[in-house]
Design an enzyme around this catalytic site. Structure first.
Site, PDB file in Angstrom:
ATOM      1  N   LYS A  29       0.823  -1.207   0.000  1.00 39.11           N
ATOM      2  CA  LYS A  29       0.000   0.000   0.000  1.00 39.11           C
ATOM      3  C   LYS A  29       0.870   1.275   0.000  1.00 39.11           C
ATOM      4  CE  LYS A  29      -3.968  -2.055  -0.144  1.00 39.11           C
ATOM      5  NZ  LYS A  29      -3.654  -3.359  -0.725  1.00 39.11           N
TER       6      LYS A  29
HETATM    7  C1  LIG Z   1      -9.701  -2.812  -2.099  1.00 41.02           C
HETATM    8  C2  LIG Z   1      -9.134  -3.558  -0.934  1.00 41.02           C
HETATM    9  N1  LIG Z   1      -9.905  -3.740   0.151  1.00 41.02           N
HETATM   10  C3  LIG Z   1      -9.448  -4.387   1.230  1.00 41.02           C
HETATM   11  C4  LIG Z   1      -8.178  -4.901   1.280  1.00 41.02           C
HETATM   12  C5  LIG Z   1      -7.717  -5.642   2.483  1.00 41.02           C
HETATM   13  O1  LIG Z   1      -6.632  -5.023   3.091  1.00 41.02           O
HETATM   14  P1  LIG Z   1      -5.749  -5.788   4.150  1.00 41.02           P
HETATM   15  O2  LIG Z   1      -4.760  -6.618   3.415  1.00 41.02           O
HETATM   16  O3  LIG Z   1      -5.079  -4.694   4.947  1.00 41.02           O
HETATM   17  O4  LIG Z   1      -6.659  -6.597   4.990  1.00 41.02           O
HETATM   18  C6  LIG Z   1      -7.328  -4.734   0.186  1.00 41.02           C
HETATM   19  C7  LIG Z   1      -5.972  -5.284   0.236  1.00 41.02           C
HETATM   20  O5  LIG Z   1      -5.235  -5.442  -0.645  1.00 41.02           O
HETATM   21  C8  LIG Z   1      -7.822  -4.054  -0.962  1.00 41.02           C
HETATM   22  O6  LIG Z   1      -7.051  -3.875  -2.034  1.00 41.02           O
END
Ligand SMILES: Cc1ncc(COP(=O)(O)O)c(C=O)c1O
Length: 383
Positions: free
Chosen positions: A179
């Site tokens: 990210k």
């Molecule tokens: C659009 C979106 N939502 C949610 C998530 C979930 O994030 P996390 O990996 O921090 O749980 C991601 C992760 O890549 C994502 O790209």
């Protein structure tokens, strides 16, 4: 490697200092990161640091006490975690297709999907581009729906100067390794309502009463009470120490990605692949993903062959994403078929994300451009 994060020496020192302190769990660095993040969002909302965006999305919905089986409308073009978090909260996901150009959820399709059981909309600010929140907000007001914004790609996103996450009831962020800023694993909720934020905090730590967060402090032992069957979603100080440092560099990283983005746009403009649409006026795009569309008819190569060719040239690439209904679990559970969401289907079958980490050097960017030009140039179909 695709999405390799920019990590500085200060980050390593900050983490080492926390490790040496012996306090690795949830403590003062988490509180500081929550304050800093909230300040970055102009003081909007009530922050709850958690260990992923998936947890943030789940808690946001769990905290609202929606009756089981309530429907939540989200986009067919997102990461599976968006949809899974709805299911974890005991709710029913309903998909809407996306706009073919912006790739964000289409408000007209949201309206078509509303039923008497709809209780919330979960828009995803895809790739860093803000969803049409005026239209989505109007639908939510008309039907009395909650809005949970998936801001995993959208830490820096604004519309008319207003940050993404301030349009709905909850904004959910990710600090996963790929990210825009990272804590390894990590996430944040910014909640509009203080009471719901407090409930998220309780649910994030086993459902133990609020003071449990402070029970390991120096002010004497505190008994906790379990008030709900919660989860284990709290962020650690080790993660927060990294986040505090990264947040200080967020603008530098954005500027670096902007320079890379602009180079790609210019250097690939004459090729027959699809390039990202320009950001809407008066918005800031978080520039999280730079995705090109590889249509075999114009590029002379399939998307998957292009992925292989890039990998052969040692360029890390990604697919963000196959549309949600392509996956067997959702097909079997909800009966969804990809062709019911034609824009998401087309994008998912042709998209390729090029590297856009702030860590990339100018030479790295030149290598990516050269690889794309070699692969597409040699296969280009004359039109
Ligand atoms: C659009 C979106 N939502 C949610 C998530 C979930 O994030 P996390 O990996 O921090 O749980 C991601 C992760 O890549 C994502 O790209």
């Amino acid at each position: 490697m695709f999405g390799s994060p920019a990590i500085h020496e200060q980050d390593a020192e900050a983490v080492a200092a926390v490790v040496r302190s012996g306090w690795l769990g949830t403590g003062p660095f988490v509180s500081q990161f929550e304050k800093d993040f909230c300040q970055y969002k102009e003081g909007w909302g009530f922050p709850v640091a958690v260990n992923s965006c998936t947890a943030a999305l789940h808690l946001s919905m769990a905290s609202t006490g929606l009756e089981p089986g309530s429907e939540v409308i989200t986009t067919a073009m997102t990461f599976c975690a968006t949809v899974n978090s709805i299911i974890h909260a005991g709710l029913t996901p309903v998909l809407a297709d996306v706009d073919p150009v912006t790739m964000t959820i289409d408000p007209a399709d949201i309206e078509r999907k509303i039923t008497p059981r709809t209780r919330a909309i979960l828009p995803v600010h895809f790739a860093g581009r803000c969803c049409p929140m005026d239209a989505i907000g109007a639908i939510a007001r008309e039907h009395n729906l909650r809005i949970i914004e998936d801001c995993a790609h959208a830490i820096e996103t604004t519309v008319h100067g207003k940050p993404a996450c301030t349009f709905g009831d909850f904004g959910c962020f990710s600090f996963y390794v790929t990210k825009n800023i990272i804590t390894g694993e990590g996430g944040m909720i910014l909640a509009r309502d203080e009471e719901l934020a407090a409930r998220c905090k309780v649910l994030a730590l086993h459902g133990m009463s609020k003071d449990a967060w402070k029970r390991f402090g120096d002010s004497g032992y505190k008994h906790y009470q379990v008030v709900s069957s919660g989860f284990k979603y709290n962020m650690m100080d080790v993660q927060a120490a990294l986040g505090i440092q990264q947040l200080r560099r967020i603008e530098d990283y954005w500027q670096r990605r902007k320079a890379i983005w602009d180079r790609y746009m210019q250097a690939l403009a004459d090729l027959p692949l699809g390039l990202p649409a320009a950001p809407e006026p008066n918005t800031r795009h978080a520039l999280h993903l730079f995705s090109v569309l590889i249509d075999e008819k114009t590029c002379g190569i399939t998307r998957d062959a292009f992925l292989d060719a890039m990998t052969e040239q040692k360029i890390g690439v990604g697919v963000h994403y196959l549309s949600i209904p392509e996956h067997p679990f959702y097909q079997q559970t909800f009966g969804w078929r990809p062709e019911q969401y034609p824009h998401a289907q087309r994008i998912g079958r042709t998209t390729v994300s090029l590297p856009i980490s702030a860590k990339l050097s100018d030479d790295d960017v030149s290598d990516v451009i050269a690889a794309v030009r070699t692969i597409i140039g040699s296969k280009k179909v004359e039109r």
